[in-house]
Design a protein around this motif. Structure first.
Motif, mmCIF file in Angstrom:
data_model
loop_
_atom_site.group_PDB
_atom_site.id
_atom_site.type_symbol
_atom_site.label_atom_id
_atom_site.label_comp_id
_atom_site.label_asym_id
_atom_site.label_seq_id
_atom_site.Cartn_x
_atom_site.Cartn_y
_atom_site.Cartn_z
ATOM 1 N N PRO A 183 22.591 49.855 -20.892
ATOM 2 C CA PRO A 183 22.383 51.282 -21.139
ATOM 3 C C PRO A 183 20.888 51.600 -21.272
ATOM 4 O O PRO A 183 20.105 50.772 -21.739
ATOM 5 C CB PRO A 183 23.116 51.545 -22.443
ATOM 6 C CG PRO A 183 23.384 50.217 -23.046
ATOM 7 C CD PRO A 183 23.293 49.198 -21.971
ATOM 8 N N ILE A 184 20.532 52.792 -20.853
ATOM 9 C CA ILE A 184 19.130 53.223 -20.903
ATOM 10 C C ILE A 184 18.796 53.707 -22.309
ATOM 11 O O ILE A 184 19.532 54.494 -22.901
ATOM 12 C CB ILE A 184 18.886 54.364 -19.902
ATOM 13 C CG1 ILE A 184 19.133 53.856 -18.494
ATOM 14 C CG2 ILE A 184 17.481 54.926 -20.038
ATOM 15 C CD1 ILE A 184 19.124 54.956 -17.451
ATOM 16 N N ASP A 185 17.684 53.220 -22.851
ATOM 17 C CA ASP A 185 17.182 53.712 -24.129
ATOM 18 C C ASP A 185 16.312 54.921 -23.811
ATOM 19 O O ASP A 185 15.152 54.796 -23.434
ATOM 20 C CB ASP A 185 16.378 52.626 -24.834
ATOM 21 C CG ASP A 185 15.855 53.063 -26.194
ATOM 22 O OD1 ASP A 185 16.042 54.244 -26.568
ATOM 23 O OD2 ASP A 185 15.256 52.216 -26.877
ATOM 24 N N ARG A 186 16.893 56.101 -23.914
ATOM 25 C CA ARG A 186 16.202 57.322 -23.493
ATOM 26 C C ARG A 186 14.945 57.601 -24.315
ATOM 27 O O ARG A 186 13.951 58.076 -23.785
ATOM 28 C CB ARG A 186 17.164 58.506 -23.557
ATOM 29 C CG ARG A 186 18.283 58.369 -22.546
ATOM 30 C CD ARG A 186 19.187 59.574 -22.570
ATOM 31 N NE ARG A 186 20.319 59.408 -21.703
ATOM 32 C CZ ARG A 186 20.332 59.702 -20.407
ATOM 33 N NH1 ARG A 186 19.265 60.190 -19.839
ATOM 34 N NH2 ARG A 186 21.417 59.497 -19.681
ATOM 35 N N LYS A 187 14.982 57.286 -25.598
ATOM 36 C CA LYS A 187 13.801 57.524 -26.437
ATOM 37 C C LYS A 187 12.639 56.630 -25.998
ATOM 38 O O LYS A 187 11.504 57.078 -25.906
ATOM 39 C CB LYS A 187 14.130 57.296 -27.901
ATOM 40 C CG LYS A 187 15.018 58.367 -28.482
ATOM 41 C CD LYS A 187 15.265 58.151 -29.955
ATOM 42 C CE LYS A 187 16.188 59.242 -30.509
ATOM 43 N NZ LYS A 187 16.450 59.063 -31.934
ATOM 44 N N ALA B 217 12.236 55.312 -23.002
ATOM 45 C CA ALA B 217 11.802 55.752 -21.681
ATOM 46 C C ALA B 217 10.907 56.985 -21.785
ATOM 47 O O ALA B 217 9.873 57.081 -21.114
ATOM 48 C CB ALA B 217 13.013 56.048 -20.800
ATOM 49 N N ALA B 218 11.289 57.927 -22.635
ATOM 50 C CA ALA B 218 10.487 59.131 -22.816
ATOM 51 C C ALA B 218 9.122 58.787 -23.408
ATOM 52 O O ALA B 218 8.095 59.327 -22.996
ATOM 53 C CB ALA B 218 11.220 60.132 -23.702
#
Length: 64
Positions: A42-46, A48-49
């Motif tokens: 799963p992508i760690d959106r925080k 990545a941002a």
């Protein structure tokens, strides 16, 4: 884990569950490796941002 394409057809659920649990499954055909199955992380959106913010502004080249 290693499986043949025939085993994949016969035991799809078992092989997929093994990949979901973290095993890397190498699919072979006539004894030769053909494909690798592994679970998608799963992508760690925080994170990545934050990485994108650290890069800073990006300038794009004009279209031709």
């Amino acid at each position: 884990m290693q499986a043949t394409l025939t085993e994949l057809r016969r035991n799809t659920g078992k092989i997929i569950r093994a990949a979901e649990k973290g095993a890397q499954v190498v699919l072979t055909e006539h004894g030769e490796p053909r494909l690798t199955l592994s679970a998608v992380k799963p992508i760690d959106r925080k994170a990545a941002a934050a990485a994108l913010r650290a890069i800073g502004p990006v300038e794009f080249l004009p279209r031709k």
